[in-house]
Design an enzyme around this catalytic site. Structure first.
Site, PDB file in Angstrom:
ATOM      1  N   SER A 102      30.937  19.254  13.715  1.00 42.93           N
ATOM      2  CA  SER A 102      29.655  18.843  13.072  1.00 42.93           C
ATOM      3  C   SER A 102      29.081  17.863  14.089  1.00 42.93           C
ATOM      4  O   SER A 102      28.408  18.108  15.028  1.00 42.93           O
ATOM      5  CB  SER A 102      30.008  17.978  11.718  1.00 42.93           C
ATOM      6  OG  SER A 102      28.635  17.315  10.911  1.00 42.93           O
ATOM      7  N   ASP A 243      26.083  21.361  13.914  1.00 42.41           N
ATOM      8  CA  ASP A 243      26.295  22.368  13.116  1.00 42.41           C
ATOM      9  C   ASP A 243      24.957  22.489  12.085  1.00 42.41           C
ATOM     10  O   ASP A 243      25.036  23.397  11.251  1.00 42.41           O
ATOM     11  CB  ASP A 243      27.404  22.232  12.398  1.00 42.41           C
ATOM     12  CG  ASP A 243      27.764  21.280  11.222  1.00 42.41           C
ATOM     13  OD1 ASP A 243      26.987  20.247  11.345  1.00 42.41           O
ATOM     14  OD2 ASP A 243      28.597  21.583  10.429  1.00 42.41           O
ATOM     15  N   ASP A 245      23.803  20.839   9.507  1.00 38.82           N
ATOM     16  CA  ASP A 245      23.829  20.594   8.097  1.00 38.82           C
ATOM     17  C   ASP A 245      23.354  19.337   7.519  1.00 38.82           C
ATOM     18  O   ASP A 245      23.520  18.922   6.807  1.00 38.82           O
ATOM     19  CB  ASP A 245      25.210  20.993   7.465  1.00 38.82           C
ATOM     20  CG  ASP A 245      26.316  19.825   8.121  1.00 38.82           C
ATOM     21  OD1 ASP A 245      26.034  19.074   8.906  1.00 38.82           O
ATOM     22  OD2 ASP A 245      27.397  19.898   7.453  1.00 38.82           O
TER      23      ASP A 245
END
Length: 443
Positions: A102, A243, A245
Site C-alpha cells: 500500500s 496500490d 486504494d
C-alpha cells in the site's frame, strides 16, 4: 483471536524478513489454494502487484505455491488493488491476490487476498489459511499441477470499469488535472482513464523504478502535488497511494482536501438524489466531528467503526450502506467497487466538479474541521489502560472536552497507545491529549 501472520490488511512486512519471504509466499499460495479448492471445477487464482522491486520475488513464489496444489494462475501485472477485486469476480476466479504494501516505502511488501466474490477475506477465512500454513501441504499429482497464463489486457478492463462509473453525459474537457500516481500500481491506468475522458493531464509519480514507490509522491506525501497544481494553473490535483486504494485531493490553491471532506461531498450529493443507502455513511472513530455535524445538518447519519477499511466495509455490508471510508482517503463506494478505489472515488469528485461548474476550493470544503490532535505514546506497564490513574486521567480529559471526543487506541503491533482528542476549543484538545499521555507514561 490472535493471528500470527495476517494483520488488518493481509500480510505485510519488510522483504526477506519475518513473514515476507519467498518461502512464506509459497506457503501462503499453497494454503490459500488448498482452502479455496472447492468443488470439481478447474480452480484459478488471479495475481496482481504494484511496482516494488520485490514483486519479482513474491510473484513467482506465490505462483509456485498455487500451482503445486493444482490451481491455475492468471498474472495481470501492475494494477491497482481494487482491480484485483474486480478481475477476480469478472474472471470467475476462486481467489485474487494483490502483492503490495500500500502506502509503505519499497522495502516493505504485502499479500492481500480476495475471495471469489471480489471482497477481501473474512477473519474466518484468514484464520483457516493460517492454520493450513502450519500444516504439511497436500500437493497435486504431477499431471494435475497448475498452469500459468499472463493476461495482457487487465489494465484496459479496469480502465473501462472505472470509466463506466463516470456519468455518460459528462466529460472532463477543459479541466487541467494533476494526477500523482505515487510511482505505484496506477501509473498507467489513472492518467489514461482521465485522458480518455477529455482531461488535460499533468502526470506525477508515473516513472516507477522498483525503488521509488511512495517516495516523496502520492497521497501520503502531497507537497509536490500541491506545488505542481499551483505552478501549472491546474483546476485540481488528485493523489493516489502505491496500490491506488486511497485518494487525497488538492484544490486549485494547493490546499489538501482529506477523505472526510470527500466523503461529505459524495454522501450529500447521493442523498439529494435519493441514492444514498443505509441512511448515512460509515467512517472510523478517527473521522472529524465536523463531518458528523455537516451530515446531521442534512439528515444523514454517521456510523463509526474501529480504524481500518475492513471494519468499515464489514459494517457497510451488514447495514446496507453504499458509502464509507477513512479520513486517510480510503473511500469505499459499494455501488462500484468491493474495496477502496482511489480512481473511482476521484471520478465521482470530478463529476461533481463538472456539474457544479465551481472552483474546487469552493466545492470541496464541506465543513470546518473541529480542532483534532493525535499523539502516540510508548508505555512500559503491562496494561496501562487498566491503571486507575490512567482511567482517572481519561475520565477527566473526556469531561474537559465539553461535548468533544476522546479516542484511545492501543497499537496491535507495538507498545504504543494512540490518543486522539477533538473539540471546538483547541487548547482543551491539547491539554486533554497531554494529560492522558502523561498518565500512560507514568503508569
Amino acid at each position: 483471536m490472535s493471528r500470527r501472520y495476517f494483520g488488518t490488511d493481509g500480510i505485510r512486512g519488510r522483504v526477506n524478513q519475518g513473514a515476507m519471504t519467498a518461502e512464506m509466499a509459497m506457503k501462503v499460495g499453497m494454503a490459500a489454494g488448498a482452502h479455496f479448492r472447492r468443488g470439481d471445477h478447474k480452480h484459478v487464482a488471479v495475481i496482481g502487484k504494484d511496482t516494488r522491486l520485490s514483486g519479482y520475488l513474491m510473484e513467482p513464489a506465490l505462483v509456485a505455491g498455487f500451482a503445486s496444489v493444482g490451481m491455475d494462475v492468471i498474472l495481470v501485472g501492475p494494477v491497482p488493488t481494487p482491480a484485483i477485486g474486480m478481475l477476480t469476480r469478472s474472471m470467475r476466479a476462486d481467489l485474487g491476490v494483490m502483492i503490495s504494501a500500500s502506502h509503505n516505502l519499497f522495502p516493505d511488501n504485502g499479500i492481500k487476498l480476495f475471495g471469489p466474490d471480489g471482497f477481501k477475506l473474512s477473519d474466518a477465512d484468514e484464520a483457516a489459511i493460517e492454520g493450513l500454513i502450519e500444516e504439511a501441504p497436500v500437493l497435486a499429482d504431477a499431471e494435475h499441477t497448475g498452469r500459468v497464463r499472463r493476461v495482457e489486457d487487465a489494465r484496459g478492463r479496469y480502465i473501462h470499469a472505472a470509466k463506466s462509473t463516470f456519468p455518460d453525459r459528462l466529460r472532463l474537457d477543459g479541466l487541467r488535472i494533476v494526477v500523482d500516481c505515487a510511482n505505484g500500481a496506477a501509473y498507467q491506468v489513472a492518467p489514461q482513464a482521465l485522458w480518455e475522458l477529455g482531461a488535460d493531464i499533468v502526470p506525477l509519480g508515473v516513472s516507477p523504478n522498483g525503488l521509488n514507490i511512495n517516495d516523496g509522491v502520492g497521497s501520503t506525501s502531497p507537497a509536490l502535488l500541491q506545488e505542481t497544481v499551483v505552478a501549472s494553473g491546474a483546476d485540481i490535483g488528485i493523489a493516489l497511494d502505491g496500490d491506488a486504494d486511497r485518494l487525497i485531493v488538492v484544490d486549485e490553491h494547493g490546499q489538501v482536501v482529506d477523505g472526510d471532506q470527500l466523503m461529505a461531498l459524495i454522501a450529500t450529493s447521493l442523498n439529494r438524489r435519493g441514492l444514498l443507502r443505509g441512511g448515512g455513511l460509515v467512517a472510523t472513530v478517527m473521522s472529524n466531528l465536523g463531518l458528523e455535524r455537516v451530515l446531521a445538518s442534512e439528515g444523514i447519519g454517521l456510523e463509526r467503526t474501529k480504524v481500518g477499511d475492513r471494519h468499515v466495509l464489514e459494517r457497510m455490508r451488514t447495514g446496507g450502506f453504499n458509502v464509507g471510508g477513512e479520513q486517510s482517503g480510503h473511500i469505499i463506494l459499494a455501488d462500484h467497487a468491493t474495496t477502496g478505489d482511489g480512481l473511482i472515488a476521484a471520478l465521482q469528485i470530478l463529476a461533481e466538479l463538472v456539474e457544479a461548474d465551481r472552483p474546487a476550493s469552493a466545492l470541496l470544503k464541506r465543513f470546518d474541521p473541529v480542532p483534532q490532535r493525535l499523539k502516540s505514546v510508548r508505555f512500559t506497564a503491562a496494561q496501562p489502560l487498566e491503571d486507575q490513574r490512567v482511567k482517572a486521567a481519561i475520565a477527566d480529559a473526556e469531561a474537559s472536552l465539553a461535548g468533544g471526543r476522546l479516542v484511545i487506541r492501543p497499537s496491535g503491533t507495538e507498545p504504543v497507545i494512540r490518543v486522539m482528542a477533538e473539540a471546538d476549543d483547541a487548547a482543551r484538545v491539547d491539554a486533554a491529549v497531554e494529560q492522558v499521555c502523561a498518565a500512560v507514561v507514568a503508569a
